[in-house]
Design a protein around this motif. Structure first.
Motif, PDB file in Angstrom:
ATOM      1  N   SER A 187      40.238  35.708  36.289  1.00 32.44           N
ATOM      2  CA  SER A 187      39.758  35.318  37.622  1.00 32.44           C
ATOM      3  C   SER A 187      38.243  35.173  37.635  1.00 32.44           C
ATOM      4  N   ILE A 188      37.562  36.093  36.968  1.00 32.88           N
ATOM      5  CA  ILE A 188      36.099  36.017  36.866  1.00 32.88           C
ATOM      6  C   ILE A 188      35.704  34.741  36.132  1.00 32.88           C
ATOM      7  N   SER A 189      36.398  34.438  35.057  1.00 34.52           N
ATOM      8  CA  SER A 189      36.105  33.220  34.292  1.00 34.52           C
ATOM      9  C   SER A 189      36.328  31.970  35.143  1.00 34.52           C
ATOM     10  N   ILE A 190      37.439  31.936  35.879  1.00 33.99           N
ATOM     11  CA  ILE A 190      37.727  30.791  36.750  1.00 33.99           C
ATOM     12  C   ILE A 190      36.627  30.644  37.802  1.00 33.99           C
ATOM     13  N   TYR A 191      36.216  31.750  38.369  1.00 40.40           N
ATOM     14  CA  TYR A 191      35.159  31.729  39.391  1.00 40.40           C
ATOM     15  C   TYR A 191      33.836  31.237  38.803  1.00 40.40           C
ATOM     16  N   ARG A 192      33.482  31.746  37.637  1.00 39.39           N
ATOM     17  CA  ARG A 192      32.216  31.343  37.001  1.00 39.39           C
ATOM     18  C   ARG A 192      32.207  29.865  36.617  1.00 39.39           C
ATOM     19  N   LYS A 193      33.362  29.306  36.386  1.00 40.77           N
ATOM     20  CA  LYS A 193      33.460  27.873  36.077  1.00 40.77           C
ATOM     21  C   LYS A 193      33.340  27.024  37.343  1.00 40.77           C
ATOM     22  N   GLY A 194      33.298  27.672  38.490  1.00 38.63           N
ATOM     23  CA  GLY A 194      33.142  26.945  39.748  1.00 38.63           C
ATOM     24  C   GLY A 194      34.406  26.265  40.239  1.00 38.63           C
ATOM     25  N   VAL A 195      35.547  26.713  39.758  1.00 41.50           N
ATOM     26  CA  VAL A 195      36.810  26.066  40.092  1.00 41.50           C
ATOM     27  C   VAL A 195      37.351  26.540  41.436  1.00 41.50           C
ATOM     28  N   VAL A 196      37.113  27.815  41.760  1.00 40.81           N
ATOM     29  CA  VAL A 196      37.633  28.382  43.005  1.00 40.81           C
ATOM     30  C   VAL A 196      36.523  29.102  43.757  1.00 40.81           C
ATOM     31  N   SER A 197      36.776  29.334  45.037  1.00 40.76           N
ATOM     32  CA  SER A 197      35.835  30.069  45.875  1.00 40.76           C
ATOM     33  C   SER A 197      35.875  31.559  45.518  1.00 40.76           C
ATOM     34  N   LEU A 198      34.913  32.278  46.019  1.00 41.67           N
ATOM     35  CA  LEU A 198      34.866  33.729  45.831  1.00 41.67           C
ATOM     36  C   LEU A 198      36.136  34.376  46.388  1.00 41.67           C
ATOM     37  N   GLU A 199      36.550  33.956  47.563  1.00 42.23           N
ATOM     38  CA  GLU A 199      37.744  34.515  48.188  1.00 42.23           C
ATOM     39  C   GLU A 199      38.992  34.264  47.338  1.00 42.23           C
ATOM     40  N   LYS A 200      39.119  33.043  46.843  1.00 39.79           N
ATOM     41  CA  LYS A 200      40.289  32.711  46.019  1.00 39.79           C
ATOM     42  C   LYS A 200      40.248  33.476  44.701  1.00 39.79           C
ATOM     43  N   ALA A 201      39.070  33.629  44.111  1.00 39.30           N
ATOM     44  CA  ALA A 201      38.945  34.371  42.854  1.00 39.30           C
ATOM     45  C   ALA A 201      39.351  35.829  43.046  1.00 39.30           C
ATOM     46  N   ALA A 202      38.907  36.443  44.128  1.00 39.11           N
ATOM     47  CA  ALA A 202      39.281  37.836  44.413  1.00 39.11           C
ATOM     48  C   ALA A 202      40.789  37.932  44.633  1.00 39.11           C
ATOM     49  N   PHE A 203      41.355  36.949  45.325  1.00 40.06           N
ATOM     50  CA  PHE A 203      42.803  36.903  45.542  1.00 40.06           C
ATOM     51  C   PHE A 203      43.537  36.798  44.204  1.00 40.06           C
ATOM     52  N   LEU A 204      43.065  35.921  43.323  1.00 39.90           N
ATOM     53  CA  LEU A 204      43.689  35.778  42.008  1.00 39.90           C
ATOM     54  C   LEU A 204      43.602  37.081  41.213  1.00 39.90           C
ATOM     55  N   ALA A 205      42.483  37.792  41.363  1.00 39.36           N
ATOM     56  CA  ALA A 205      42.280  39.054  40.646  1.00 39.36           C
ATOM     57  C   ALA A 205      43.094  40.194  41.254  1.00 39.36           C
TER      58      ALA A 205
ATOM     59  N   ILE B  45      42.138  41.930  43.948  1.00 33.93           N
ATOM     60  CA  ILE B  45      41.212  42.960  44.419  1.00 33.93           C
ATOM     61  C   ILE B  45      40.402  42.416  45.598  1.00 33.93           C
ATOM     62  N   ASN B  46      39.689  43.301  46.290  1.00 31.14           N
ATOM     63  CA  ASN B  46      38.882  42.838  47.421  1.00 31.14           C
ATOM     64  C   ASN B  46      37.610  42.152  46.920  1.00 31.14           C
ATOM     65  N   ILE B  47      36.965  41.433  47.804  1.00 35.06           N
ATOM     66  CA  ILE B  47      35.793  40.623  47.436  1.00 35.06           C
ATOM     67  C   ILE B  47      34.658  41.491  46.909  1.00 35.06           C
ATOM     68  N   GLU B  48      34.401  42.634  47.559  1.00 36.71           N
ATOM     69  CA  GLU B  48      33.295  43.497  47.134  1.00 36.71           C
ATOM     70  C   GLU B  48      33.506  43.999  45.705  1.00 36.71           C
ATOM     71  N   THR B  49      34.716  44.442  45.409  1.00 41.16           N
ATOM     72  CA  THR B  49      35.027  44.916  44.056  1.00 41.16           C
ATOM     73  C   THR B  49      34.908  43.772  43.062  1.00 41.16           C
ATOM     74  N   PHE B  50      35.401  42.600  43.451  1.00 39.86           N
ATOM     75  CA  PHE B  50      35.313  41.438  42.569  1.00 39.86           C
ATOM     76  C   PHE B  50      33.850  41.128  42.260  1.00 39.86           C
ATOM     77  N   LEU B  51      33.010  41.127  43.282  1.00 41.09           N
ATOM     78  CA  LEU B  51      31.576  40.857  43.070  1.00 41.09           C
ATOM     79  C   LEU B  51      30.951  41.856  42.120  1.00 41.09           C
ATOM     80  N   ASP B  52      31.283  43.119  42.286  1.00 43.42           N
ATOM     81  CA  ASP B  52      30.758  44.163  41.381  1.00 43.42           C
ATOM     82  C   ASP B  52      31.197  43.915  39.955  1.00 43.42           C
ATOM     83  N   LEU B  53      32.469  43.586  39.755  1.00 36.55           N
ATOM     84  CA  LEU B  53      33.005  43.379  38.412  1.00 36.55           C
ATOM     85  C   LEU B  53      32.460  42.110  37.758  1.00 36.55           C
ATOM     86  N   GLN B  54      32.315  41.058  38.528  1.00 42.55           N
ATOM     87  CA  GLN B  54      31.861  39.799  37.929  1.00 42.55           C
ATOM     88  C   GLN B  54      30.376  39.831  37.606  1.00 42.55           C
ATOM     89  N   GLU B  55      29.640  40.722  38.229  1.00 44.62           N
ATOM     90  CA  GLU B  55      28.212  40.854  37.925  1.00 44.62           C
ATOM     91  C   GLU B  55      27.975  41.763  36.727  1.00 44.62           C
TER      92      GLU B  55
END
Length: 190
Positions: A159-177, A179-189
């Motif tokens: 999900s992080i890789s898909i997000y970094r490629k710009g394929v999906v929004s932050l919300e969709k990436a967190a949904f794919l993962a 997890i919630n958006i805040e946790t996703f942001l922490d993990l992807q950083e």
């Protein structure tokens, strides 16, 4: 068999024309193998009702699969309209482009734009990333999957890789993962 405007209806089914349209999109970028091709067709069929009628997708070992799409692709290859390369990519040929040019009224400009968008969405993803996107977005097609468990084990990383490629929004990436958006942001950083 030579394809002319007179016999194109006999030779090319609407599904075959859809495949040629897909392969011509985005500067004739090839489909990167069976998983990519099948999932591109699946996304298209979910958006364009008439394509859904032709494809008849069902659950399979790697998610949604259309035997009709596979058979149409093989037919296009045998006619020389699509080339199957050694790395299992599928590329439209010059005769394929010419045949498609004889039958350009199957899709509206909006539908053609959607086909191009779905191809662009999938083209930069790995097979596992494609499967994650499809499995999470369409869980009803996972019942026969042989890779579901493996895909779920790497879902956050993919999900992080898909997000970094710009394929999906932050919300969709967190949904794919999952997890919630805040946790996703922490993990992807990290």
């Amino acid at each position: 068999m030579r394809i002319s405007s007179d016999n194109i209806e006999e030779v090319l089914s609407p599904l075959s024309i859809t495949i040629l349209e897909l392969l011509k999109m985005n500067d004739e970028e090839p489909a990167k193998g069976k998983v990519t091709f099948q999932k591109e067709m699946f996304l298209i069929s979910n958006y364009i009702d008439k394509v859904n009628e032709w494809t008849e997708f069902g659950p399979h070992y790697l998610g949604p699969y259309s035997e009709n799409s596979e058979a149409s692709m093989e037919n296009l290859i045998s006619m020389g309209l699509v080339e199957k390369k050694e790395d299992y990519t599928y590329k439209i040929t010059l005769p394929g482009i010419k045949a498609l040019g004889l039958k350009q009224d199957l899709f509206s400009s909006e539908e053609k734009e959607a086909i191009a968008d779905f191809k662009k969405l999938i083209s930069n993803l790995t097979d596992d990333e494609i499967l994650l996107f499809i499995y999470i977005s369409h869980p009803e097609f996972t019942i026969k999957s042989v890779k579901y468990q493996a895909i779920m084990k790497t879902r956050v990383k993919d999900s992080i890789s898909i997000y970094r490629k710009g394929v999906v929004s932050l919300e969709k990436a967190a949904f794919l993962a999952g997890i919630n958006i805040e946790t996703f942001l922490d993990l992807q950083e990290a």
